[in-house]
Design a protein around this motif. Structure first.
Motif, PDB file in Angstrom:
ATOM      1  N   LEU A 229       0.887  -1.061   0.099  1.00 29.35           N
ATOM      2  CA  LEU A 229      -0.077  -0.014   0.037  1.00 29.35           C
ATOM      3  C   LEU A 229       0.883   1.234  -0.006  1.00 29.35           C
ATOM      4  N   LYS A 230       1.996   1.037   1.114  1.00 29.86           N
ATOM      5  CA  LYS A 230       2.826   2.251   0.884  1.00 29.86           C
ATOM      6  C   LYS A 230       3.656   2.542  -0.532  1.00 29.86           C
TER       7      LYS A 230
ATOM      8  N   GLU B  81       2.341   1.751  -3.460  1.00 29.17           N
ATOM      9  CA  GLU B  81       1.448   2.273  -4.257  1.00 29.17           C
ATOM     10  C   GLU B  81       1.060   3.587  -4.163  1.00 29.17           C
ATOM     11  N   GLN B  82       1.135   3.922  -2.711  1.00 29.32           N
ATOM     12  CA  GLN B  82       0.586   5.574  -2.437  1.00 29.32           C
ATOM     13  C   GLN B  82       2.118   6.194  -3.063  1.00 29.32           C
ATOM     14  N   GLN B  83       3.206   5.812  -2.699  1.00 31.25           N
ATOM     15  CA  GLN B  83       4.398   6.668  -3.076  1.00 31.25           C
ATOM     16  C   GLN B  83       4.624   6.595  -4.559  1.00 31.25           C
TER      17      GLN B  83
ATOM     18  N   LEU C  99       2.046   6.566  -6.538  1.00 30.29           N
ATOM     19  CA  LEU C  99       0.928   7.658  -7.248  1.00 30.29           C
ATOM     20  C   LEU C  99       1.426   9.013  -6.798  1.00 30.29           C
ATOM     21  N   LEU C 100       1.969   9.241  -5.403  1.00 31.65           N
ATOM     22  CA  LEU C 100       2.426  10.461  -5.378  1.00 31.65           C
ATOM     23  C   LEU C 100       3.698  11.054  -6.265  1.00 31.65           C
TER      24      LEU C 100
END
Length: 626
Positions: A65-66, A68-70, A72-73
């Protein structure tokens, strides 16, 4: 993975069961004990391992998840991000970022920093960047991509990443597209430093150029000459033909001046009809005089605009650095002072600055600066001079006169500050203030018991051309409650030479409001009988220059008699200004002048003193007949 856990649990359980079967002595059936041990151990170990496995799954999901978040960011970051190895090959790049489209490369994975930038970034900038990386220090700056006029800009930070030994391990790059900001910045620079109409550098640019010239010449002990150019009579062209024609004159003047100066001389447009030229140090006084004569000739050439032939001239002032000043603002003021000197001599000439010329110009500038704050500082006062009905000798109205109390300038008179207010455009705001406060004062007097008086207020031509005089009058009447019939607007003859449809329409709108219109100082300006017929004036005022010697000069009596008769033939009320003695009053009464004003009755008075005078005058009228 679940099978592995079960296998481990089964093996461990089997081992424990074998121990229980072969080693442990028990009264129970060894086979059953082994089976129970196997099942129990398998279950416990499987449960324990499954808990561990579950925790690992959760940690993995959190990491995913992290990540993926990174991702996307990074993908949607406002900045483009790159990670390079120690050879400057790209290890990571958020390739979807729009800024990378400006790098013009298709294979990021095999490209190097130099490969990407070598065809886009100027060599000097590339060398600075590479030197910063070699020195293991951070570099911040703007990178310009492209070599055409349509450049793209990236605000970039390049950070070397060092390993434990202090050696270069990687390079992190963050870049943000600022092309639009640079475009806006360029537009703001142009707006701040250039005149939109002519495209020439403006006053702000001229000051900076002067500062630079002074700094450059101070080191080598050389001077230069400054030329200030002002077109003569441009205001009359604006009033008669309109600002669109004047704008074309400015554009054509710019082209003529450009053709007259060399590339190493700075030509600027200070604003309106003023231009400034900074000559190069090699230009001597004789050459400056020749150039000034050339510029005068250029301005004398006729302008052909909208089927109109327009003939103008110019006034030119010159000053020298360092003889006439050592800083930019002082030099500009003294060049302007020399220009005003040329204009006062009739214009169409040039003049060098001489000691003392700047005093009048500086006084005018100081007066303008002080006048800008006069209303806020409560320095303006209204004075009132009574207007007397000549046959009944009764008080019928007042004329409002403006006074300025400014100790710094020794309380300048109207003949000093009114022209400054008109030339600077401040008269529009001041005139609005006079209208509103004069109307309020008349209403206040009516409520306190004074008779209903008409109030005559002088209106500048600027208020007609640059201000919304109709709306200002309407607002003053509404705010004060003064009946429109008690307001009289005094207009000078100078406005009538601008006989345009717009001015005639303004007169019509003012008449529709119900106010009275007065032609002031008749006989001293440009007015003709056709103007009296064309404009709806209610009152004609005889200038004091005809009245002051009416008791000693027959020609003045004849002229005054003709003006009175002419005014009455147009059904106008005639008022004589400047009446100072009883003999003048008698002559005007015999000629059937309607009203008079002057020092015979009272000088202009502030509001409080006027009330006292009006009260005494009313008492006198009740007790005696004059």
């Amino acid at each position: 993975m679940p099978y592995l856990v079960l296998a481990i649990a089964f093996i461990v359980s089997a081992a424990l069961s074998a121990v229980a079967y072969f080693v442990v002595e028990t009264p129970y059936n060894p086979a059953l004990l082994m089976l129970a041990t196997l099942i129990a151990c398998t279950s416990i170990i499987a449960l324990f391992l499954s808990r561990i496995l579950d925790r690992q799954y959760k940690l993995r999901d959190q990491l995913l998840l992290k990540n993926e978040q990174q991702r996307l960011l990074i993908a949607h970051s406002s900045s483009a991000l790159l990670l390079l190895d120690d050879k400057l090959n790209i290890e990571f790049i958020n390739t979807h970022h729009a800024s990378f489209q400006k790098m013009k490369t298709s294979n990021y994975s095999e490209a190097s920093l130099t490969k990407i930038w070598q065809d886009n970034i100027p060599e000097e900038t590339r060398l600075h960047v590479e030197q910063a990386i070699f020195d293991k220090r951070e570099w911040r700056g703007e990178l310009r991509f492209g070599r055409s006029q349509n450049n793209e800009y990236l605000a970039t930070t390049i950070t070397p990443i060092l390993d434990e030994r202090g050696q270069l391990s990687r390079v992190a790059i963050r870049a943000e597209d600022i092309s639009e900001h640079k475009a806006i910045e360029d537009r703001l620079f142009i707006r701040e430093n250039y005149n939109v109409l002519t495209g020439l550098p403006n006053r702000h640019f001229a000051l900076r150029a002067l500062h630079t010239s002074i700094h450059d010449q101070s080191d080598i002990d050389k001077g230069f000459i400054l030329i200030h150019i002002d077109l003569d009579r441009i205001r009359f062209i604006n009033d008669s033909l309109g600002h669109q024609v004047v704008d074309k004159i400015f554009i054509e003047t710019t082209e003529r001046l450009r053709r007259s100066v060399s590339d190493d001389q700075v030509l600027t447009h200070l604003g309106a009809d003023e231009f400034l030229i900074i000559l190069n140090p090699e230009c001597c006084t004789n050459e400056a005089e020749i150039l000034a004569e050339t510029l005068l000739d250029r301005c004398r050439e006729p302008f052909y605009i909208n089927h109109n032939e327009i003939n103008l001239s110019a006034s030119i002032g010159l000053c020298k650095y360092p003889e006439d000043g050592s800083d930019a603002p002082l030099l500009m003021r003294r060049a302007e002072a020399a220009m005003f000197s040329a204009k006062e001599k009739g214009g169409d000439r040039f003049s060098f600055y001489e000691e003392g010329m700047s005093s009048e110009t500086e006084l005018r500038l100081e007066m303008e600066n002080q006048l800008r704050h006069a209303i806020d500082r409560n320095e303006l006062n209204l004075y009132f001079q009574p207007v007397i009905h000549l046959q009944s000798n009764t008080l019928r109205g007042v004329e409002v006169l403006l006074r300025w109390q400014n100790a710094n300038l020794n309380n300048p008179g109207p003949d000093q500050f009114i022209p400054v207010a008109e030339q600077s455009g401040l008269i529009v705001g001041i005139g609005k203030w006079v209208l509103e406060n004069a109307c309020k004062q008349i209403v206040s007097w009516s409520k306190s018991g004074l008779p209903q008086l008409t109030v005559a207020i002088n209106i500048s031509a600027k208020q007609f051309t640059d201000g919304d005089i109709v709306e200002n009058v309407r607002y003053a009447l509404q705010q004060s409650g003064l009946p429109a019939a008690q307001l009289e607007l005094e207009i000078t003859e100078g406005l009538l030479i601008n006989d345009t449809p717009e001015i005639r329409d303004t007169f019509a709108q003012l008449k529709n409001l119900g106010v009275h219109l007065s032609l002031d100082d008749f006989g001293t300006g440009y007015a003709s009988l056709s103007y009296l017929k064309r404009y709806p004036f209610d009152t004609l005022k005889i200038d004091r220059s005809f009245v002051h010697d009416i008791d000693s000069c027959n020609d003045s009596v004849t002229l005054t008699n003709a003006i009175i008769a002419m005014g009455h033939s147009f059904n106008m009320t005639v008022i004589a200004e400047g009446v100072e003695n009883l003999n003048q009053r008698r002559i005007l009464r015999e000629r059937h002048c309607d009203m008079i004003q002057g020092f015979l009755y009272s000088p202009p008075l502030p509001a409080e003193q006027f009330v006292s005078w009006a009260t005494r005058y009313a008492e006198m009228q009740r007790t005696q007949h004059v």
